[in-house]
Design a protein around this motif. Structure first.
Motif, PDB file in Angstrom:
ATOM      1  N   LEU A   1       0.591  -1.428   0.129  1.00 10.65           N
ATOM      2  CA  LEU A   1       0.062   0.061  -0.076  1.00 10.65           C
ATOM      3  C   LEU A   1       0.941   1.250  -0.114  1.00 10.65           C
ATOM      4  CD1 LEU A   1      -2.828  -0.956   2.352  1.00 10.65           C
ATOM      5  CD2 LEU A   1      -2.993  -0.810   0.179  1.00 10.65           C
ATOM      6  N   VAL A   2       2.081   1.171   0.703  1.00 11.04           N
ATOM      7  CA  VAL A   2       2.820   2.525   0.839  1.00 11.04           C
ATOM      8  C   VAL A   2       3.734   2.455  -0.671  1.00 11.04           C
ATOM      9  CG1 VAL A   2       5.247   3.301   1.805  1.00 11.04           C
ATOM     10  CG2 VAL A   2       3.091   2.470   3.394  1.00 11.04           C
ATOM     11  N   SER A   3       3.828   1.581  -1.263  1.00 12.26           N
ATOM     12  CA  SER A   3       4.476   1.776  -2.388  1.00 12.26           C
ATOM     13  C   SER A   3       3.653   2.353  -3.484  1.00 12.26           C
ATOM     14  CB  SER A   3       4.794   0.415  -3.152  1.00 12.26           C
ATOM     15  OG  SER A   3       5.844  -0.498  -2.246  1.00 12.26           O
ATOM     16  N   LEU A   4       2.231   2.527  -3.524  1.00 14.61           N
ATOM     17  CA  LEU A   4       1.475   3.039  -4.351  1.00 14.61           C
ATOM     18  C   LEU A   4       1.688   4.727  -4.477  1.00 14.61           C
ATOM     19  CD1 LEU A   4       0.428   0.319  -4.643  1.00 14.61           C
ATOM     20  CD2 LEU A   4      -2.079   1.459  -4.634  1.00 14.61           C
ATOM     21  N   PRO A   5       1.474   5.197  -3.296  1.00 16.25           N
ATOM     22  CA  PRO A   5       1.775   6.999  -3.275  1.00 16.25           C
ATOM     23  C   PRO A   5       3.218   7.240  -3.500  1.00 16.25           C
ATOM     24  CG  PRO A   5       1.351   6.045  -1.086  1.00 16.25           C
ATOM     25  CD  PRO A   5       0.872   4.688  -2.102  1.00 16.25           C
ATOM     26  N   MET A   6       4.010   6.407  -3.303  1.00 18.71           N
ATOM     27  CA  MET A   6       5.541   6.703  -3.565  1.00 18.71           C
ATOM     28  C   MET A   6       5.789   6.653  -4.868  1.00 18.71           C
ATOM     29  SD  MET A   6       7.335   4.302  -0.556  1.00 18.71           S
ATOM     30  CE  MET A   6       9.070   4.833  -0.935  1.00 18.71           C
ATOM     31  N   ALA A   7       5.086   5.603  -5.742  1.00 15.07           N
ATOM     32  CA  ALA A   7       5.111   5.596  -7.213  1.00 15.07           C
ATOM     33  C   ALA A   7       4.856   6.743  -7.701  1.00 15.07           C
ATOM     34  CB  ALA A   7       4.876   4.140  -7.653  1.00 15.07           C
ATOM     35  N   ALA A   8       3.484   7.149  -7.245  1.00 16.75           N
ATOM     36  CA  ALA A   8       2.798   8.419  -7.607  1.00 16.75           C
ATOM     37  C   ALA A   8       3.484   9.577  -7.658  1.00 16.75           C
ATOM     38  CB  ALA A   8       1.626   8.406  -7.229  1.00 16.75           C
ATOM     39  N   VAL A   9       4.387   9.782  -6.693  1.00 22.28           N
ATOM     40  CA  VAL A   9       5.280  10.891  -6.496  1.00 22.28           C
ATOM     41  C   VAL A   9       6.424  10.775  -7.049  1.00 22.28           C
ATOM     42  CG1 VAL A   9       6.320  12.335  -4.580  1.00 22.28           C
ATOM     43  CG2 VAL A   9       4.122  11.277  -4.165  1.00 22.28           C
ATOM     44  N   PHE A  10       7.254   9.454  -7.119  1.00 20.11           N
ATOM     45  CA  PHE A  10       8.351   9.753  -7.845  1.00 20.11           C
ATOM     46  C   PHE A  10       8.400   9.424  -9.284  1.00 20.11           C
ATOM     47  CE2 PHE A  10      10.166   7.081  -3.627  1.00 20.11           C
ATOM     48  CZ  PHE A  10      10.274   8.490  -3.048  1.00 20.11           C
ATOM     49  N   TYR A  11       7.458   8.925  -9.778  1.00 21.70           N
ATOM     50  CA  TYR A  11       7.381   8.743 -11.292  1.00 21.70           C
ATOM     51  C   TYR A  11       6.283   9.679 -11.774  1.00 21.70           C
ATOM     52  CZ  TYR A  11       9.673   4.594  -9.435  1.00 21.70           C
ATOM     53  OH  TYR A  11      10.617   3.720  -8.984  1.00 21.70           O
ATOM     54  N   GLY A  12       5.630  10.464 -11.020  1.00 20.88           N
ATOM     55  CA  GLY A  12       4.430  11.312 -11.734  1.00 20.88           C
ATOM     56  C   GLY A  12       4.687  11.852 -12.845  1.00 20.88           C
ATOM     57  N   ALA A  13       6.231  12.369 -12.999  1.00 22.85           N
ATOM     58  CA  ALA A  13       6.343  13.406 -14.038  1.00 22.85           C
ATOM     59  C   ALA A  13       6.233  12.513 -15.349  1.00 22.85           C
ATOM     60  CB  ALA A  13       7.942  13.827 -14.085  1.00 22.85           C
ATOM     61  N   TRP A  14       6.197  11.356 -15.416  1.00 21.39           N
ATOM     62  CA  TRP A  14       6.084  10.598 -16.731  1.00 21.39           C
ATOM     63  C   TRP A  14       4.959   9.602 -16.408  1.00 21.39           C
ATOM     64  CZ3 TRP A  14       8.658   6.119 -19.453  1.00 21.39           C
ATOM     65  CH2 TRP A  14       8.074   5.796 -20.740  1.00 21.39           C
ATOM     66  N   LEU A  15       3.731   9.938 -16.811  1.00 18.20           N
ATOM     67  CA  LEU A  15       2.376   9.142 -16.501  1.00 18.20           C
ATOM     68  C   LEU A  15       2.558   7.433 -16.803  1.00 18.20           C
ATOM     69  CD1 LEU A  15      -0.454  11.461 -17.164  1.00 18.20           C
ATOM     70  CD2 LEU A  15       0.557  10.737 -15.016  1.00 18.20           C
ATOM     71  N   PRO A  16       3.262   7.191 -17.855  1.00 22.75           N
ATOM     72  CA  PRO A  16       3.298   5.418 -18.194  1.00 22.75           C
ATOM     73  C   PRO A  16       4.030   5.078 -16.942  1.00 22.75           C
ATOM     74  CG  PRO A  16       3.473   6.754 -20.101  1.00 22.75           C
ATOM     75  CD  PRO A  16       3.358   7.855 -19.178  1.00 22.75           C
ATOM     76  N   LEU A  17       5.161   5.633 -16.544  1.00 25.05           N
ATOM     77  CA  LEU A  17       6.001   5.029 -15.537  1.00 25.05           C
ATOM     78  C   LEU A  17       5.299   5.157 -14.298  1.00 25.05           C
ATOM     79  CD1 LEU A  17       8.768   3.982 -15.665  1.00 25.05           C
ATOM     80  CD2 LEU A  17       9.761   6.072 -14.892  1.00 25.05           C
ATOM     81  N   ALA A  18       4.578   6.108 -14.016  1.00 20.60           N
ATOM     82  CA  ALA A  18       3.943   6.312 -12.563  1.00 20.60           C
ATOM     83  C   ALA A  18       2.732   5.385 -12.552  1.00 20.60           C
ATOM     84  CB  ALA A  18       3.175   7.550 -12.612  1.00 20.60           C
ATOM     85  N   PHE A  19       2.056   5.061 -13.597  1.00 13.60           N
ATOM     86  CA  PHE A  19       0.892   3.829 -13.752  1.00 13.60           C
ATOM     87  C   PHE A  19       1.455   2.565 -13.521  1.00 13.60           C
ATOM     88  CE2 PHE A  19      -1.790   7.197 -16.291  1.00 13.60           C
ATOM     89  CZ  PHE A  19      -2.345   7.468 -14.976  1.00 13.60           C
ATOM     90  N   ALA A  20       2.503   2.360 -14.281  1.00  8.18           N
ATOM     91  CA  ALA A  20       3.368   1.078 -14.001  1.00  8.18           C
ATOM     92  C   ALA A  20       3.718   0.799 -12.649  1.00  8.18           C
ATOM     93  CB  ALA A  20       4.253   0.959 -15.079  1.00  8.18           C
ATOM     94  N   GLY A  21       4.232   1.941 -12.141  1.00  5.98           N
ATOM     95  CA  GLY A  21       4.562   1.583 -10.636  1.00  5.98           C
ATOM     96  C   GLY A  21       3.539   1.419  -9.781  1.00  5.98           C
ATOM     97  N   ILE A  22       2.476   2.149  -9.876  1.00  5.88           N
ATOM     98  CA  ILE A  22       1.312   1.906  -9.008  1.00  5.88           C
ATOM     99  C   ILE A  22       0.638   0.624  -9.357  1.00  5.88           C
ATOM    100  CG2 ILE A  22      -1.157   2.835  -8.410  1.00  5.88           C
ATOM    101  CD1 ILE A  22       0.141   5.657  -9.519  1.00  5.88           C
ATOM    102  N   LEU A  23       0.518   0.101 -10.578  1.00  7.99           N
ATOM    103  CA  LEU A  23      -0.333  -1.056 -10.712  1.00  7.99           C
ATOM    104  C   LEU A  23       0.281  -2.197 -10.552  1.00  7.99           C
ATOM    105  CD1 LEU A  23      -2.113   0.110 -14.045  1.00  7.99           C
ATOM    106  CD2 LEU A  23      -3.141  -0.074 -11.912  1.00  7.99           C
ATOM    107  N   ARG A  24       1.821  -2.201 -10.560  1.00  9.41           N
ATOM    108  CA  ARG A  24       2.568  -3.423 -10.227  1.00  9.41           C
ATOM    109  C   ARG A  24       2.009  -4.379  -9.065  1.00  9.41           C
ATOM    110  NH1 ARG A  24       8.483  -0.627  -8.280  1.00  9.41           N
ATOM    111  NH2 ARG A  24       7.323   0.833  -7.040  1.00  9.41           N
ATOM    112  N   PHE A  25       1.631  -3.563  -7.891  1.00  8.68           N
ATOM    113  CA  PHE A  25       1.411  -4.506  -6.932  1.00  8.68           C
ATOM    114  C   PHE A  25      -0.226  -4.794  -6.852  1.00  8.68           C
ATOM    115  CE2 PHE A  25       5.184  -2.377  -5.074  1.00  8.68           C
ATOM    116  CZ  PHE A  25       5.797  -3.431  -4.467  1.00  8.68           C
ATOM    117  N   LEU A  26      -0.913  -4.398  -7.574  1.00 12.07           N
ATOM    118  CA  LEU A  26      -2.410  -4.588  -7.578  1.00 12.07           C
ATOM    119  C   LEU A  26      -2.767  -5.974  -7.714  1.00 12.07           C
ATOM    120  CD1 LEU A  26      -5.184  -3.346  -7.409  1.00 12.07           C
ATOM    121  CD2 LEU A  26      -5.500  -3.057  -9.912  1.00 12.07           C
ATOM    122  N   PRO A  27      -2.196  -6.819  -8.892  1.00  7.44           N
ATOM    123  CA  PRO A  27      -2.305  -8.099  -8.763  1.00  7.44           C
ATOM    124  C   PRO A  27      -2.200  -9.063  -7.541  1.00  7.44           C
ATOM    125  CG  PRO A  27      -1.278  -7.527 -10.931  1.00  7.44           C
ATOM    126  CD  PRO A  27      -1.197  -6.362  -9.909  1.00  7.44           C
TER     127      PRO A  27
END
Length: 254
Positions: free
Chosen positions: A93-119
């Protein structure tokens, strides 16, 4: 590296040392690859037309990390161990907002970082929630969507910052060009005034001298000579004022 090291150290409670060492070394290698790729990008000083190629390079550089980091969940998960399950769920759960902040400058990378833990969140914590099986996955999906929205906000802020920086650079270039043009124009004007003043002063001295001689001659020339002399004095005064102005602009006179 610090986060991964902490996870590996805590993971010794539930799995073998060798597996954690292999996982941690793979994590360090994935981080090193991403950093190396970033350094290449910075040193290359790419142009706008290189954006597509470098976007693919950066995405490829982060892919191993996005695969290795979530692997800690199936590696450490112990069914029925509450402390273990809570820890890993919190990590995801903590990894999701971290990915949003760290990779948010480029949305494809941010979405990949957020969705990697969903499964993994759907397979592990959600699948074993005995009370209301549908609530937990729904909450995970909502939390994922919220963090995607955060990533969009970070992306907008980063984009606006870059656009503002580019605009400021453009304005600075325009100001520098305008100042250079003004300096050239002022220089040209000063040269023109100096040369024009000297060119006019030379014949004026002759006019003044000859008019004075005429004034001392025959009476019929006195009126003409007076007009010549007065006009010459007036024009000479104007030229002196122009020279004074040029000196003031050149900083040679207060």
């Amino acid at each position: 590296p610090l986060t991964g090291g902490g996870l590996a150290a805590v993971g010794l409670l539930w799995t073998g040392f060798e597996m954690l060492v292999i996982w941690y070394l793979a994590l360090l290698a994935s981080i090193a690859l991403a950093l190396w790729n970033n350094e290449r990008f910075i040193k290359a000083e790419p142009k706008p037309e290189d954006a597509g190629r470098w976007s693919l390079n950066i995405a490829a550089g982060f892919t191993p990390n996005f695969l290795v980091l979530p692997a800690i969940v199936p590696l450490l998960w112990v069914e029925g161990d509450v402390a273990n399950n809570i820890l890993l769920t919190v990590v995801m759960l903590v990894s999701l907002p971290m990915a949003a902040v760290f990779y948010g400058a480029w949305l494809p990378l941010a979405f990949a970082g957020i969705l990697r833990f969903l499964p993994l969140m759907m397979i592990y914590p959600a699948a074993h929630f005995a009370g209301l099986p549908w609530i937990t996955p729904a909450l995970y999906v909502v939390f994922t969507c919220v963090n995607c929205s955060v990533a969009v906000g970070v992306h907008r802020a980063a984009r606006n910052t870059v656009l503002l920086q580019l605009r400021n650079e453009e304005l600075l270039r325009e100001v520098a060009a305008a100042r250079e043009r003004a300096e050239r124009a002022n220089e040209t004007k000063s040269v023109f005034l100096a040369s024009m003043s000297h060119e006019l002063r030379t014949p004026l001295n002759g006019i003044m001298g000859f008019s004075e001689l005429i004034k001392r001659g025959a009476p019929k020339y006195l009126d003409y000579a007076a007009n010549i002399h007065d006009s010459g004095k007036h024009l000479l005064s104007l030229i002196n004022d122009i020279l004074d102005l040029a000196k003031i602009e050149a900083g040679k006179r207060e």
